[in-house]
Design a protein around this motif. Structure first.
Motif, PDB file in Angstrom:
ATOM      1  N   UNK A 116       1.003  -2.928  -6.353  1.00 61.22           N
ATOM      2  CA  UNK A 116       0.850  -1.659  -5.653  1.00 61.22           C
ATOM      3  C   UNK A 116      -0.632  -1.329  -5.436  1.00 61.22           C
ATOM      4  N   UNK A 117      -0.948  -0.913  -4.216  1.00 65.54           N
ATOM      5  CA  UNK A 117      -2.296  -0.469  -3.900  1.00 65.54           C
ATOM      6  C   UNK A 117      -2.255   0.974  -3.414  1.00 65.54           C
ATOM      7  N   UNK A 118      -3.244   1.765  -3.843  1.00 69.07           N
ATOM      8  CA  UNK A 118      -3.294   3.186  -3.466  1.00 69.07           C
ATOM      9  C   UNK A 118      -4.688   3.498  -2.909  1.00 69.07           C
ATOM     10  N   UNK A 119      -4.937   3.175  -1.661  1.00 69.61           N
ATOM     11  CA  UNK A 119      -6.286   3.361  -1.106  1.00 69.61           C
ATOM     12  C   UNK A 119      -6.691   4.820  -0.918  1.00 69.61           C
ATOM     13  N   UNK A 120      -5.737   5.751  -0.896  1.00 66.22           N
ATOM     14  CA  UNK A 120      -6.041   7.127  -0.499  1.00 66.22           C
ATOM     15  C   UNK A 120      -6.217   8.085  -1.663  1.00 66.22           C
ATOM     16  N   UNK A 161       0.839  -1.188   0.000  1.00 64.26           N
ATOM     17  CA  UNK A 161       0.000   0.000   0.000  1.00 64.26           C
ATOM     18  C   UNK A 161       0.880   1.246   0.000  1.00 64.26           C
ATOM     19  N   UNK A 162       0.536   2.190  -0.877  1.00 69.96           N
ATOM     20  CA  UNK A 162       1.278   3.438  -1.026  1.00 69.96           C
ATOM     21  C   UNK A 162       0.396   4.606  -0.604  1.00 69.96           C
ATOM     22  N   UNK A 163       0.993   5.650  -0.070  1.00 69.20           N
ATOM     23  CA  UNK A 163       0.237   6.754   0.510  1.00 69.20           C
ATOM     24  C   UNK A 163      -0.111   7.871  -0.451  1.00 69.20           C
ATOM     25  N   UNK A 164      -0.261   7.581  -1.747  1.00 71.36           N
ATOM     26  CA  UNK A 164      -0.622   8.630  -2.703  1.00 71.36           C
ATOM     27  C   UNK A 164      -2.050   9.107  -2.456  1.00 71.36           C
ATOM     28  N   UNK A 217      -5.458   0.219  -7.782  1.00 68.42           N
ATOM     29  CA  UNK A 217      -4.932  -1.141  -7.667  1.00 68.42           C
ATOM     30  C   UNK A 217      -4.147  -1.458  -8.927  1.00 68.42           C
ATOM     31  N   UNK A 218      -2.837  -1.528  -8.792  1.00 72.19           N
ATOM     32  CA  UNK A 218      -1.935  -1.788  -9.910  1.00 72.19           C
ATOM     33  C   UNK A 218      -0.900  -2.795  -9.404  1.00 72.19           C
TER      34      UNK A 218
END
Length: 334
Positions: A163-167, A128-131, A159-160
């Motif tokens: 890498x996940x970008x929940x934000x 998970x990344x904080x973007x 969702x790539x």
């Protein structure tokens, strides 16, 4: 590896709850691994808020802290971030020192080193990344300025894999407030305030000016635009895959089949096919020249498509109605 006792229950302030709900939606839609997730933690507000929310919503969390070693004391900053991760309830926290070098400038080199280290350390887990929504808006503006087409304007996917970008629906101001609610003082990276970096100037100068001129809502509008383009792109990718299958999609493509398609769809199909055969860094100019071998065929020579190695180029050619890719020596003939 850092370990220790976690803090008590998380506070339930509105900002932290917004971040938690975003992570909960991501987990529900993308079915996070039952073994948990990894989180890329820099110590900044976005990744700290994400880490706290992931601990509450995504099962066992393993924090990965990349130390770019670009500033004095970066190792201590990374260790502090790892300690905070464990205090927030992470199952583990690791510091990953990297070496930043290579072409493309400091930002690009740091990004390559960071993603490579995270990928090597994730042990099969999604990361998970904080973007945030603000990062998405900056990415869309950068793509617009570079004229790199709808694929770039579509921005980042939530969702790539891996890498996940929940934000991506959460504003940066919300993650700042979430850290206040957590009682944490995030690390403020000096590079994030340095005007020598294009993204920093977009963040601190261009976007605030656009918000002022257009009376607000610019970041949200850019994010909506990226989502719309991403959805359109998914449909076009499916159509391009069907076109490639009809044209052969193997070592050679039937130019006559491609010629019957719309040029925009044809170029998308050619791009996918060329990237799958070793092309790198395809530009719009190269792609249009490649498409001319189909739509404007007049017996012209091959088109270099950005791959190859020292002394050889990767070239797209047309012969007897078929497109093929091969290596061509750059050495002059004797």
């Amino acid at each position: 590896m850092t370990s220790g006792p976690p803090l008590g229950p998380l506070p339930e302030g509105p900002a932290l709850l917004e971040v938690r709900h975003a992570v909960r939606r991501w987990v529900r839609v993308h079915r996070a691994d039952p073994a948990g997730v990894a989180v890329a933690l820099s110590g900044g507000a976005d990744s700290l808020a994400l880490t706290a929310a992931a601990v509450a919503e995504a099962g066992p969390v393993h924090a990965l802290v990349v130390d770019h070693r670009l500033q004095d004391g970066s190792g201590e900053v990374a260790e502090q971030a790892a300690e905070r991760a464990v205090a927030l309830g992470c199952a583990s926290a690791r510091v990953l020192p990297v070496t930043v070098d290579g072409p493309g400038g400091l930002e690009a080199a740091a990004r390559r080193a960071r993603y490579a280290a995270l990928d090597a350390a994730r042990a099969g887990l999604p990361v998970l990344l904080g973007h945030t929504l603000d990062d998405q808006a900056e990415t869309v503006l950068l793509g617009l300025a570079r004229g790199s087409g709808p694929r770039s304007l579509a921005g980042m996917r939530d969702d790539d894999p891996p890498w996940g970008r929940p934000l991506l629906s959460v504003r940066r101001a919300v993650t700042d407030r979430a850290c206040v609610e957590l009682g944490l003082s995030p690390y403020r990276d000096p590079h994030n305030r340095s005007p020598e970096f294009t993204r920093v100037r977009l963040r601190t100068e261009a976007l605030p000016l656009l918000e002022q001129i257009l009376r607000g809502g610019v970041a949200e509008a850019l994010s909506r635009t990226s989502a719309q383009l991403r959805e359109d792109g998914e449909v076009l990718d499916e159509l391009a895959a069907e076109l490639l299958a009809a044209a052969g999609a193997g070592e050679g493509l039937d130019a006559a089949v491609l010629a019957g398609a719309h040029p925009a769809l044809r170029r998308r199909a050619l791009r996918s096919w060329l990237l799958g055969r070793g092309a790198r860094g395809l530009t719009d100019r190269q792609l249009r020249a490649a498409d001319d071998l189909v739509g404007r065929w007049r017996g012209q020579g091959g088109v270099a498509v950005g791959g190859g190695a020292p002394g050889v180029r990767l070239v797209l050619s047309r012969r007897r109605g078929m497109l093929s890719v091969g290596f061509v020596s750059e050495r002059p003939r004797q």
